[in-house]
Design an enzyme around this catalytic site. Structure first.
Site, PDB file in Angstrom:
ATOM      1  N   ALA A 115       0.838  -1.202   0.000  1.00  0.00           N
ATOM      2  CA  ALA A 115       0.000   0.000   0.000  1.00  0.00           C
ATOM      3  C   ALA A 115       0.871   1.250   0.000  1.00  0.00           C
ATOM      4  CB  ALA A 115      -0.927   0.005   1.211  1.00  0.00           C
ATOM      5  N   HIS A 145       6.175  15.844   2.067  1.00  0.00           N
ATOM      6  CA  HIS A 145       6.520  14.902   3.130  1.00  0.00           C
ATOM      7  C   HIS A 145       7.645  15.460   3.998  1.00  0.00           C
ATOM      8  CE1 HIS A 145       4.208  12.036   0.705  1.00  0.00           C
ATOM      9  NE2 HIS A 145       4.184  11.256   1.772  1.00  0.00           N
ATOM     10  N   LYS A 149      12.193  11.403   4.331  1.00  0.00           N
ATOM     11  CA  LYS A 149      11.684  10.447   3.345  1.00  0.00           C
ATOM     12  C   LYS A 149      12.737  10.233   2.268  1.00  0.00           C
ATOM     13  CE  LYS A 149       7.699   9.436   0.380  1.00  0.00           C
ATOM     14  NZ  LYS A 149       7.599   8.043   0.885  1.00  0.00           N
TER      15      LYS A 149
END
EC number: 1.17.1.8
Length: 255
Positions: A115, A145, A149
């Site tokens: 996901a 973000h 990340k």
């Protein structure tokens, strides 16, 4: 009977949130955690493993993965090889890797989930954007973000673009003769759509999908302010993959 869960990458922020979610759900049983850099042999009475190879043959039902893009494919393959249904939130998979893992999961008769985003609001955003793209082919994505990340654009942005590309008229967004005065100023190009990535401290996970048409605009936005927003989807994924017989890409397939 409780679903027995292994969490890989348990020391990270997402891994810690997942551990707390599993520990507070009476239907789930956290039986092992994995992190190659952990010095202790136990965490809250749960065995800690540093090498996934040591988990071969371990008694568990689901492998939850919040590690890094560099090892996510190998971890998912390992989980399937050892009878663990994977629930993977790590991003960075290629389309070829996803296709191969789907095929392998069917051969193993195991469910699984990769996901890009576990927040239900983000899944709905992708669905709404797909509907809008049928009528608004001029569209750009901005994803924002935290500055730790490691991949860009985000898996959510890529998944959103993939879904829109399936229904959108394929056109190149922007002027045909536009010139970038600074390389990359217009963002990444996905089937004529532009994707822009922002990385700043203080952010968690956010995405805007901006559509334009003659005389009007439409903006869809989702914000995750705290990693707890992902845990409803992780919980759902754990409980659903044990009922299924193949891996799926995207939480929407389990809703």
């Amino acid at each position: 009977m409780s679903i027995r869960v292994i969490i890989a990458g348990f020391k990270g922020k997402m891994g810690q949130a997942a551990c707390q979610m599993v520990l507070t759900d009476s239907d789930l049983d956290l039986v092992a955690v994995l992190d190659p850099f952990e010095s202790e042999s136990e965490w809250q009475g749960i065995p800690v493993f540093k090498d996934k190879a040591d988990l071969a043959g371990f008694e568990a039902d689901v492998w939850v993965d919040f590690t890094t893009p560099a090892v996510a494919y190998e971890n998912t393959r390992f989980a399937l090889e050892n009878g663990f249904a994977p629930v993977v939130g790590t991003t960075g998979f290629t389309s070829e890797e996803i296709a191969e893992l789907k095929e392998f999961s069917r051969a193993q008769d195991l469910g699984g989930l990769i996901a890009p985003n576990f927040a239900l609001g983000a899944v709905l955003l992708m669905q709404f954007a797909t509907q809008a793209a049928k009528y608004f082919p001029n569209v750009e994505i901005i994803e924002l973000h935290h500055d730790k990340k490691k991949d860009a654009p985000s898996g959510t942005a890529i998944k959103t673009a993939e879904l829109m590309a399936e229904v959108r008229e394929s056109i190149q967004q922007g002027a045909a003769d536009e010139e970038e005065l600074i390389a990359g100023a217009r963002g990444a190009d996905f089937d004529g759509m532009r994707i822009h990535s922002v990385r700043l401290p203080g952010l968690v996970a956010h995405q805007e999908v901006i559509f334009g048409n003659q005389g009007e605009g439409l903006t869809l936005r989702h914000d995750s302010y705290d990693r707890i927003s992902f845990m409803t989807g992780v919980n759902l994924g754990i409980k659903e993959v044990v009922k299924r017989h193949e891996l799926v890409y995207g939480l929407e397939h389990l809703l």
